[in-house]
Write a protein that holds these residues in place. Sequence first.
Motif, PDB file in Angstrom:
ATOM      1  N   ARG A  31     -15.913  -3.923 -46.827  1.00  0.00           N
ATOM      2  CA  ARG A  31     -14.386  -3.760 -46.745  1.00  0.00           C
ATOM      3  C   ARG A  31     -14.040  -4.494 -45.535  1.00  0.00           C
ATOM      4  O   ARG A  31     -14.829  -4.372 -44.348  1.00  0.00           O
ATOM      5  CB  ARG A  31     -14.084  -2.461 -46.606  1.00  0.00           C
ATOM      6  CG  ARG A  31     -14.270  -1.558 -47.920  1.00  0.00           C
ATOM      7  CD  ARG A  31     -14.007  -0.182 -47.824  1.00  0.00           C
ATOM      8  NE  ARG A  31     -14.254   0.472 -48.901  1.00  0.00           N
ATOM      9  CZ  ARG A  31     -15.407   0.870 -49.582  1.00  0.00           C
ATOM     10  NH1 ARG A  31     -16.536   0.732 -48.677  1.00  0.00           N
ATOM     11  NH2 ARG A  31     -15.545   1.683 -50.629  1.00  0.00           N
ATOM     12  N   LYS A  50     -10.627  -0.677 -43.810  1.00  0.00           N
ATOM     13  CA  LYS A  50      -9.146  -1.015 -44.333  1.00  0.00           C
ATOM     14  C   LYS A  50      -9.410  -0.757 -46.009  1.00  0.00           C
ATOM     15  O   LYS A  50      -9.962  -1.641 -46.810  1.00  0.00           O
ATOM     16  CB  LYS A  50      -8.859  -2.435 -44.189  1.00  0.00           C
ATOM     17  CG  LYS A  50      -8.237  -2.819 -43.083  1.00  0.00           C
ATOM     18  CD  LYS A  50      -7.723  -4.304 -42.679  1.00  0.00           C
ATOM     19  CE  LYS A  50      -7.162  -4.442 -41.484  1.00  0.00           C
ATOM     20  NZ  LYS A  50      -6.798  -5.981 -41.328  1.00  0.00           N
ATOM     21  N   CYS A  51      -9.085   0.409 -46.122  1.00  0.00           N
ATOM     22  CA  CYS A  51      -9.486   1.195 -47.621  1.00  0.00           C
ATOM     23  C   CYS A  51      -8.580   0.282 -48.695  1.00  0.00           C
ATOM     24  O   CYS A  51      -7.435   0.031 -48.332  1.00  0.00           O
ATOM     25  CB  CYS A  51      -9.442   2.526 -47.545  1.00  0.00           C
ATOM     26  SG  CYS A  51     -10.581   3.393 -46.907  1.00  0.00           S
ATOM     27  N   THR A  52      -9.212   0.473 -50.082  1.00  0.00           N
ATOM     28  CA  THR A  52      -8.137  -0.038 -51.132  1.00  0.00           C
ATOM     29  C   THR A  52      -7.706   1.198 -51.936  1.00  0.00           C
ATOM     30  O   THR A  52      -8.207   2.298 -51.795  1.00  0.00           O
ATOM     31  CB  THR A  52      -9.179  -0.646 -52.039  1.00  0.00           C
ATOM     32  OG1 THR A  52     -10.143   0.023 -52.546  1.00  0.00           O
ATOM     33  CG2 THR A  52      -9.877  -2.091 -51.257  1.00  0.00           C
ATOM     34  N   LYS A 188      -4.106  10.420 -45.125  1.00  0.00           N
ATOM     35  CA  LYS A 188      -4.220   9.102 -44.516  1.00  0.00           C
ATOM     36  C   LYS A 188      -3.626   9.021 -43.160  1.00  0.00           C
ATOM     37  O   LYS A 188      -2.034   9.077 -42.907  1.00  0.00           O
ATOM     38  CB  LYS A 188      -3.196   8.081 -45.492  1.00  0.00           C
ATOM     39  CG  LYS A 188      -3.565   6.875 -45.778  1.00  0.00           C
ATOM     40  CD  LYS A 188      -3.140   6.018 -44.370  1.00  0.00           C
ATOM     41  CE  LYS A 188      -1.699   5.627 -43.947  1.00  0.00           C
ATOM     42  NZ  LYS A 188      -1.552   4.983 -42.650  1.00  0.00           N
ATOM     43  N   GLU A 191      -3.477   3.671 -39.069  1.00  0.00           N
ATOM     44  CA  GLU A 191      -4.530   2.828 -38.897  1.00  0.00           C
ATOM     45  C   GLU A 191      -4.735   2.471 -37.469  1.00  0.00           C
ATOM     46  O   GLU A 191      -6.136   2.271 -36.887  1.00  0.00           O
ATOM     47  CB  GLU A 191      -4.279   1.502 -39.557  1.00  0.00           C
ATOM     48  CG  GLU A 191      -3.272   0.867 -38.951  1.00  0.00           C
ATOM     49  CD  GLU A 191      -2.002   1.007 -39.764  1.00  0.00           C
ATOM     50  OE1 GLU A 191      -1.090   0.127 -40.001  1.00  0.00           O
ATOM     51  OE2 GLU A 191      -1.714   2.154 -40.250  1.00  0.00           O
ATOM     52  N   THR A 218      -8.446   5.559 -44.847  1.00  0.00           N
ATOM     53  CA  THR A 218      -7.883   4.835 -43.620  1.00  0.00           C
ATOM     54  C   THR A 218      -7.084   3.736 -44.427  1.00  0.00           C
ATOM     55  O   THR A 218      -7.612   3.061 -45.392  1.00  0.00           O
ATOM     56  CB  THR A 218      -9.025   4.626 -42.740  1.00  0.00           C
ATOM     57  OG1 THR A 218     -10.039   3.921 -43.356  1.00  0.00           O
ATOM     58  CG2 THR A 218      -9.445   5.762 -42.049  1.00  0.00           C
ATOM     59  N   GLY A 219      -6.227   3.022 -43.680  1.00  0.00           N
ATOM     60  CA  GLY A 219      -5.662   1.944 -44.115  1.00  0.00           C
ATOM     61  C   GLY A 219      -4.083   1.778 -43.535  1.00  0.00           C
ATOM     62  O   GLY A 219      -3.576   2.866 -43.142  1.00  0.00           O
ATOM     63  N   SER A 220      -3.440   0.887 -44.261  1.00  0.00           N
ATOM     64  CA  SER A 220      -2.209   0.557 -43.736  1.00  0.00           C
ATOM     65  C   SER A 220      -0.956   1.583 -44.706  1.00  0.00           C
ATOM     66  O   SER A 220      -1.300   1.987 -45.779  1.00  0.00           O
ATOM     67  CB  SER A 220      -1.603  -0.603 -43.908  1.00  0.00           C
ATOM     68  OG  SER A 220      -1.496  -1.034 -45.249  1.00  0.00           O
ATOM     69  N   THR A 223       0.113   0.051 -47.881  1.00  0.00           N
ATOM     70  CA  THR A 223      -0.835   0.075 -49.081  1.00  0.00           C
ATOM     71  C   THR A 223      -1.159   1.616 -49.403  1.00  0.00           C
ATOM     72  O   THR A 223      -0.799   1.974 -50.340  1.00  0.00           O
ATOM     73  CB  THR A 223      -2.017  -0.746 -48.805  1.00  0.00           C
ATOM     74  OG1 THR A 223      -2.728  -0.388 -47.705  1.00  0.00           O
ATOM     75  CG2 THR A 223      -1.457  -2.455 -48.772  1.00  0.00           C
ATOM     76  N   ILE A 224      -1.970   2.138 -48.248  1.00  0.00           N
ATOM     77  CA  ILE A 224      -2.535   3.280 -49.012  1.00  0.00           C
ATOM     78  C   ILE A 224      -1.261   4.414 -48.805  1.00  0.00           C
ATOM     79  O   ILE A 224      -1.273   5.231 -49.731  1.00  0.00           O
ATOM     80  CB  ILE A 224      -3.558   3.699 -47.966  1.00  0.00           C
ATOM     81  CG1 ILE A 224      -4.599   2.774 -48.029  1.00  0.00           C
ATOM     82  CG2 ILE A 224      -4.135   5.026 -48.428  1.00  0.00           C
ATOM     83  CD1 ILE A 224      -5.299   2.448 -49.225  1.00  0.00           C
TER      84      ILE A 224
END
Length: 500
Positions: A31, A50-52, A188, A191, A218-220, A223-224
């Motif tokens: 990732r 940066k998770c999906t 969440k 980030e 974790t991530g933005s 998106t997440i």
Amino acid sequence: MDQISTRQSLPAEPRDFGFYVDGARVPAAERAVFIRHSPAHDVPVTRIPKCTEGDLDMAVDAARRAFDDRRWSGLSGQARAAVLLKAGALIRARAEEIAYWETLENGKPIAQARGEVLGCADMYEYASGLARSLHGDSFNNLGDGMMGLVTREPVGVVGIITPWNFPFLILCERVPYILASGCTIVVKPSEMTSATSLILAQILTEAGLPDGCMNVVTGSGSTIGQAMAEHPRIDMLSFTGSTAVGRRVVEAAGRSNFKKLGLELGGKNPQVVFADADLEDAADGVAFGIAFNTGQCCVSGSRLIVERSVADRFAEMVRDKLAKAVTGDPLDEATQIGAITTEAQNRTILSYIEKGKEEGARLICGGGALDMGQGQYIAPTIFGDVTAEMVIARDEIFGPVLTILPFDTLDEAIAIANDTDYGLAASVWTKDIDKALVVTRRVQAGRFWVNCTLAGGPELPLGGFKQSGWGREAGKYGVEEYTQIKSVHIEIGKRRPWIA
């Protein structure tokens, strides 16, 4: 970890964090990663995956299984309390480590971070008692043939989206209460400040929380965060952030499964100071209320509403207080005001300061960036000659910028205090108990302080009026918020037939 000193604190290289699902750390692997630089030192400190959306699905599935098989919700209150108590003890044991990473990612003073972490341990200890005392009601007045019960049941899988200004504190104002109710969780974090949320997940597993009950992705937010708001298998979402983003969360939840929402949003909070107040105490409190966490605080006291007869003198007192506050390296124990957390927020605050000058407000102190050799710092700023129509008097600046609006009468003070779209918090400073009670009753705010500001503890709930949000966190109300109420009718004896 030993107490951190300025000379030995910066890491030689950024610490790698994975994300956390089903009781285990998941490495970043292939990732993409976000490398977080300390806003005070300009050096890389953490690496965060940066998770999906697939990673989010995996975390939600883990939380869903953990809730549905009742590995947590099916336990007794005593069993849940034992885990929460142990978590509180582990937070105390790791307080220096947690405060260290909080300071590196956020830029807040280490002494402040440490105090917040220890206060968070209190929340787990208090919530442990609530896990045992959570109850419903009974109705024994329905006649000899009927008994009525009202039960509280956990709402299910709860998503939590937290901001960067109080990463550990805001999370801990929610997690122990949510767990006390029997729910499972997917978090969440911002980030920018994910490290301490991931450390907390490890602590809860060590404390005995069953796998899948606490997951961190974790991530933005775009998106997440958006995917969480729309996720059909998340039953409730707790969001802390701006009112503008809160509106988008409401819209997204409505498009998916009408999930229940808890929203703690913006604030433009008044501090009302009467001439009969202890002005020395009030000046110190007002300075603290605007400079704490560099003003990056949703309950920051950013509007000073002061009785006209003492307004000029009081402004000088607050200015003198702020001049003595120690701004500098947040890893220095003496520092009281640290760095601005993000580059975007730094630009936003400076733009509002320029806007205040353009609007004709009188600059009393501060007014720009501070050159500390490294990092991003802004001098605490006070504007006088402010009118209610000015942008700096109406918008949430989220920085160390104080606007002064004078008043002549009690009714005028209350009208100015309520002249905002927000209703998160407020303070009043007076030695007249009648004035204090009138202002407390009539000013629209979910949290109120009399002759103090930014005080709190695990017992009292948090939340706002108007566009500052929905619902309440912390205290017994914060446990009840994450429950559903069920009415149960129990017939006693033989049924009276409907069909003979």
